[in-house]
Design a protein around this motif. Structure first.
Motif, short mmCIF file in Angstrom:
data_model
loop_
_atom_site.label_atom_id
_atom_site.label_comp_id
_atom_site.label_asym_id
_atom_site.label_seq_id
_atom_site.Cartn_x
_atom_site.Cartn_y
_atom_site.Cartn_z
N LEU A 125 0.81 -1.22 0.00
CA LEU A 125 0.00 0.00 0.00
C LEU A 125 0.85 1.27 0.00
O LEU A 125 0.38 2.34 -0.38
CB LEU A 125 -0.95 0.00 1.21
N CYS A 126 2.08 1.15 0.44
CA CYS A 126 2.97 2.33 0.55
C CYS A 126 3.39 2.79 -0.85
O CYS A 126 3.77 1.97 -1.68
CB CYS A 126 4.21 1.95 1.36
N PRO A 127 3.32 4.10 -1.11
CA PRO A 127 3.73 4.60 -2.43
C PRO A 127 5.20 4.30 -2.71
O PRO A 127 5.62 4.24 -3.87
CB PRO A 127 3.51 6.11 -2.33
N GLY A 160 6.77 1.50 -1.60
CA GLY A 160 7.05 0.08 -1.44
C GLY A 160 7.45 -0.35 -0.06
O GLY A 160 8.15 -1.35 0.10
N GLY A 161 7.04 0.43 0.97
CA GLY A 161 7.31 -0.02 2.34
C GLY A 161 8.37 0.80 3.06
O GLY A 161 9.29 0.25 3.66
N CYS A 162 8.20 2.14 3.03
CA CYS A 162 9.21 3.02 3.62
C CYS A 162 9.25 2.89 5.15
O CYS A 162 10.27 3.12 5.79
CB CYS A 162 8.94 4.47 3.24
N GLY A 163 8.12 2.50 5.75
CA GLY A 163 8.08 2.36 7.20
C GLY A 163 7.82 3.67 7.92
O GLY A 163 7.75 3.70 9.15
N ARG A 164 7.67 4.76 7.17
CA ARG A 164 7.49 6.06 7.82
C ARG A 164 6.15 6.71 7.51
O ARG A 164 5.64 7.49 8.29
CB ARG A 164 8.61 7.01 7.38
N CYS A 165 5.59 6.39 6.34
CA CYS A 165 4.40 7.13 5.91
C CYS A 165 3.15 6.61 6.64
O CYS A 165 3.18 5.61 7.34
CB CYS A 165 4.22 7.03 4.40
N ARG A 166 2.07 7.31 6.43
CA ARG A 166 0.80 6.97 7.05
C ARG A 166 0.30 5.59 6.61
O ARG A 166 -0.20 4.81 7.41
CB ARG A 166 -0.21 8.05 6.62
N GLU A 167 0.46 5.31 5.30
CA GLU A 167 0.02 4.00 4.80
C GLU A 167 0.73 2.88 5.55
O GLU A 167 0.12 1.91 5.99
CB GLU A 167 0.36 3.86 3.29
N CYS A 168 2.05 3.03 5.69
CA CYS A 168 2.85 2.01 6.36
C CYS A 168 2.37 1.83 7.81
O CYS A 168 2.13 0.72 8.27
CB CYS A 168 4.33 2.38 6.35
N HIS A 169 2.26 2.95 8.51
CA HIS A 169 1.89 2.87 9.93
C HIS A 169 0.54 2.23 10.16
O HIS A 169 0.39 1.32 10.97
CB HIS A 169 1.88 4.29 10.55
#
Ligand SMILES: [Zn+2]
Length: 379
Positions: free
Chosen positions: A53-55, A57-66
């Motif tokens: 879902l992360c724009p 690919g899984g940054c771990g910081r954005c809202r989608e990731c969290h």
């Protein structure tokens, strides 16, 4: 930093999932995650969901990731069950949900944490959806092993297998993620035999650590049939304390919330019929959950007991490997001195039998009494 940071000791699985995220042609829409309890099946599935879902690919910081990792993302449905079976109605609801378009992201993702609790009918309800998922749906099913999952589901999903992470990998995670002191983290990871959730509990909760220590050290007290019966009763009591510590408050809160939702007066001595029936439905669910919880706790303490005899065997055979129960070395040494190697193996067998019986619904106290009688210290 990335969403994969907390998926410890699973390099191969992470590589497979990362590949699926990066290359749409490598993507599959129905996955099955297996791995021993505490290996991080659900963590891996949620990290995968976040990466999809992360724009970035899984940054771990954005809202989608969290939100994906927490299970609060609008397009991630996290199915956790505390009852023995996932009912067919729930399975049908999931199929309906899976058919809907995602509300914000690229995919609608359904994570079923205990796919081993799908029975014939709830499993069947999912089959068509698993076999022909829409391009925007991703199913992620988790279970301890392939054997725990209906064969029809197995054949319709892509399998990734998690391993038991190393003690040091788990300890490192506790230090980095939970801010636990390195020495405590190492001790907890060892005592929990690399079960990540349990290691965290041991590191943070003195009560859990003490209860485990009590269970482990009662082995050397079993010198006759009377002691065996006492030891079995103690084990059940320790498990009940653990269950109550986990559930009593939560159950009271659930009841208060329900009363509030129904607009009922919590202090009233009798409730209207409609309220009473809702309360009794809730209490029935809670009772089922408590039963299941107790069985899980007993099973875990049997794993702990098994590890003491395993340690004793290692000491006896001078294997020179690290002990799981370094904090109970006195108990381990004593067992190693009085039992023969065959005797220790016999004890481990008896514990295995008790686990199998409890799994087959024999009341825990009965199974534990039979086991404890086989654990008597030789004279
Ligand atoms: Zn992100």
């Amino acid at each position: 930093m990335s969403v994969w940071d907390d998926v410890v000791g699973q390099e191969e699985v992470v590589a497979t999932l990362q590949h699926a995220v990066a290359d749409p042609t490598a993507m599959t829409h129905a996955w099955l995650f297996t791995g021993p309890p505490g290996s991080g099946r659900s963590t891996a599935a949620r990290a995968f969901a976040a990466a999809l879902l992360c724009p970035q690919g899984g940054c771990g910081r954005c809202r989608e990731c969290h939100t994906a990792i927490e299970g609060t993302h609008a397009d991630v449905e996290l199915v956790r069950t505390e009852t023995v079976i996932i009912p067919v109605d729930s399975a049908r609801d999931l199929v309906q949900l899976a058919g809907r378009r995602p509300s914000v992201g690229r995919f609608r993702i359904i994570v079923i944490e205990d796919a081993d609790r799908l029975n014939e009918s709830s499993g069947n309800a999912l089959l068509k959806a698993l076999e022909e998922p829409t391009s925007h749906t991703v199913w992620m099913l988790c279970a301890p092993s392939l054997e725990d999952v209906l064969i029809t589901i197995r054949s319709r999903t892509r399998h990734v297998r998690l391993r038991t992470p190393s003690v040091s990998a788990v300890a490192e995670l506790l230090v980095r993620r939970d801010g636990i002191a390195p020495e405590m983290a190492a001790h907890a990871a060892r005592a929990a035999q690399s079960h990540i959730g349990l290691a965290r509990r041991f590191a943070r909760d003195d009560g859990a650590r003490i209860r485990r220590h009590d269970a482990v050290t009662l082995t050397t007290r079993i010198r006759g049939v009377g002691d065996a019966v006492d030891a079995a009763a103690d084990l059940v009591q320790i498990a009940e304390e653990e269950r109550d510590a986990a559930l009593v408050e939560r159950h009271a809160e659930e009841k208060a919330k329900l009363l509030e939702m129904l607009g009922a007066d919590p202090a009233a001595r009798t409730q209207p019929v409609a309220v009473r029936s809702q309360i009794s439905a809730l209490e029935k669910e809670q009772k089922k959950r408590a039963t299941r919880y107790l069985r899980d706790v007993v099973d875990r303490s049997l794993t702990d007991l098994m590890s003491v005899y395993r340690d004793a065997l290692m000491v006896r055979e001078e294997a020179g490997v690290p002990l799981v129960n370094e904090d109970a070395r006195g108990t381990v040494t004593q067992l190693a001195q009085v039992f023969t190697a065959a005797g220790l193996l016999g004890c481990m067998d008896a514990i295995g039998t008790a686990r199998a019986r409890i799994e087959a619904n024999v009341p825990p106290l009965l199974a534990l009494e039979a086991m404890a009688i086989s654990l008597q210290m030789p004279r």
